[in-house]
Write an enzyme that holds these catalytic residues in place. Structure first.
Site, PDB file in Angstrom:
ATOM      1  N   ASP A  41      14.184  -0.944  24.957  1.00  0.00           N
ATOM      2  CA  ASP A  41      15.134   0.025  25.502  1.00  0.00           C
ATOM      3  C   ASP A  41      16.167  -0.648  26.393  1.00  0.00           C
ATOM      4  OD1 ASP A  41      12.865  -0.419  27.175  1.00  0.00           O
ATOM      5  OD2 ASP A  41      13.536   1.182  28.499  1.00  0.00           O
ATOM      6  N   GLU A  42      17.289   0.012  26.500  1.00  0.00           N
ATOM      7  CA  GLU A  42      18.413  -0.423  27.341  1.00  0.00           C
ATOM      8  C   GLU A  42      18.834  -1.860  27.017  1.00  0.00           C
ATOM      9  OE1 GLU A  42      18.053   2.446  31.163  1.00  0.00           O
ATOM     10  OE2 GLU A  42      16.601   0.812  31.122  1.00  0.00           O
TER      11      GLU A  42
END
Length: 550
Positions: free
Chosen positions: A355-356
């Site tokens: 994620d991110e």
């Protein structure tokens, strides 16, 4: 003979009886204890929990009027002979009931053709259950019988039985009965095979007893996966042999410099076994290539310049927490981590984060996850990652966690069309660290970056409507997520998670046509006294009609 001496096959019930003396027109009413045969019309069902109060809502419920089963001192729990799975479910039921009832409840073998009295867990054989997680629960005045074709089905049936017994079944000390179950039949199976709860122990560490307590509660509502977020910028929470600084340095603190700690491999294994004994499979998340500041602070060789970072205790993700993607030491670390975690975890998946990472060039992201996928496969597991990693992971056999529309949507859909599965966890509805409203919980507990979410909000969404263009048959299930940067212990975690996690449990279990807020809120309210008895610190949301005793 008193109640404690009643032989098997007879049930002693205290009953107000009208005794009429022959030839005398006057009836004498007395309170007497009598031995009666166990047939329905004699027992009644006063005081029993309605079969319709179960959360998540079962597929089919049929109540038998004026019939109930009363668990007695002489009863036993029976399990299909030769089945370790049936015996495990039987041992769990017996262990659950012994403390509050004070009954011995021995676990015995169910022999062919026998019709014992008590609680019966029957695996396989003649039943109408066809789903691997499905079950049939029959209640007569003589027995509660749970039939299933697989271990998971038995545990799901047990979760239902737990809700049909009086709320005091959750007590940890001996309590007076009766222990009555309403007569009837429940036939049930889930809509989705994956019903998960993500618990972050990285940003603020939650020790083993807290995790066990969380497992206890999610298991009551047929959540079958615990996604354990073990690594983040602020903390490394699992011992890795030959890499001791990961926990010594990386696990020393958390957000704000508080709540440090880590699990030894023995403690982690204990959590995995504890969950499995309750029908819950653990999925460990090991993160990467971002959110890895704790590792980069532990070993200088993991950094591109060879210098260890200072530990990070910030509230938001670290801007420096990215692995050096061209460095062989990165993959030496990940091989060790994935290998050891896989060896400790019997479940099918390893979650690898992702994620991110939108600001990492797509080609670099793809190269990283290609290598990580090979390591996951090498160690005998399937790969699971956040939606940011979709398209970078091999589609076949992989699973993607969806948390917000607008991030990598095309690649999520393409991976699904190529055979990958998607777990729906939209942050606006299923991120349990979001506040209920602007005032609850009080500062500093709870986030609001995805908005606030009432209990009704947590129930008012459809998995198939979260990402336009996603094939509906690619949805593996649903997941609720609880991030802990604003959580400092199990009481704050429970206050945010419950009762909203029960909403997500129902969305994952009940067929879509059964979803109705007005009926759900009534069934949810009936769980209040049960959560209280279990010492679960839940939020008494004003949009739920909680009864007295909640």
């Amino acid at each position: 003979m008193n109640a404690s001496e009643s032989p098997p096959g007879h049930r002693l019930r205290s009953r107000r009886m009208k005794v009429t003396i022959v030839g005398v027109a006057v009836a004498i009413t007395a309170s007497v204890t009598v031995a009666t045969a166990s047939f329905g019309s004699s027992s009644g069902a006063e005081g029993a929990t309605p079969l319709t109060q179960v959360v998540p809502k079962p597929v089919s419920v049929r109540t038998t009027g004026n019939v109930a089963f009363d668990l007695d001192r002489g009863d036993a729990v029976y399990a299909t002979g030769g089945s370790a799975d049936a015996k495990a479910a039987a041992e769990f039921v017996a262990g659950l009931l012994r403390k509050p009832t004070g009954f011995a409840l021995p676990v015995r073998t169910l022999t062919g053709g026998a019709k014992p009295e008590g609680i019966v867990l029957a695996l396989g054989g003649a039943n109408k259950v066809t789903h691997a997680e499905g079950y049939q629960l029959d209640v007569t005045s003589k027995a509660v019988t749970i039939q299933a074709d697989a271990r998971a089905g038995l545990f799901n049936g047990v979760a239902t039985l737990r809700q049909l017994l009086p709320a005091k079944v959750e007590r940890q000390q001996r309590t007076a009965g009766p222990w009555r179950v309403q007569g009837g039949r429940i036939t049930d199976q889930p809509r989705y095979g994956y019903r998960g709860a993500m618990l972050d122990v990285a940003r603020h560490f939650l020790p083993e007893p807290d995790v066990r307590k969380y497992i206890d509660t999610i298991a009551r509502y047929k959540i079958n996966y615990l996604h354990l977020h073990l690594i983040d910028d602020q903390g490394w929470r699992l011992e890795i042999k030959d890499w001791p600084e990961l926990t010594k340095t990386g696990g020393a603190s958390g957000v704000g410099g508080m709540n440090g700690g880590f699990f030894t491999q023995e403690q982690y294994t204990s959590i995995v076994r504890y969950a499995w004994a309750r029908g819950v499979t653990v999925i460990p998340e090991v993160e990467g290539p971002a959110h890895m500041h704790a590792a980069l602070a532990s070993y200088g060789k993991l950094n591109c310049d060879g210098k260890a970072l200072e530990p990070y205790t910030g509230f938001v993700p670290s801007p420096e927490g990215r692995l050096c993607l061209d460095d062989p030491d990165t993959y030496e670390l990940m091989d060790a981590v994935i290998g050891q975690v896989a060896a400790l975890t019997p479940g099918p998946y390893i979650h690898v984060g992702g994620d991110e990472t939108q600001d990492i060039p797509e080609a670099d992201r793809d190269a990283y996850f290609t290598k990580i996928a090979k390591l996951v496969e090498k160690h005998g597991k399937k790969i699971y990652g956040w939606q940011d990693a979709a398209g970078s992971m091999p589609a076949a056999g992989s699973m993607t966690g969806f948390w917000a529309a607008g991030i990598n949507d095309d690649r999520v859909i393409a991976a699904a069309e190529a055979g990958g599965k998607v777990v729906m966890a939209p942050s606006a509805h299923t991120y349990l660290d979001m506040k209920y409203d602007e005032t609850a919980p009080e500062y500093p507990i709870g986030n609001s970056w995805a908005g606030t979410s009432t209990v009704e909000d947590s129930y008012g969404w459809k998995p198939e409507e979260q990402l336009a263009g996603l094939p509906e048959n690619a949805i593996a299930g649903v997941e609720s997520a609880l991030w802990t940067e604003t959580i400092f212990g199990i009481r704050q975690a429970e206050d945010l998670a419950f009762p909203r996690l029960l909403s997500v449990a129902e969305i994952g279990w009940a067929k879509a046509s059964a979803h109705d807020w007005n009926t759900f809120r009534e069934r949810l309210a009936a769980q209040g006294p049960r959560l209280r008895e279990a010492r679960v610190n839940y939020y008494q949301a004003p949009d739920v009609p909680w009864p007295l005793g909640s």
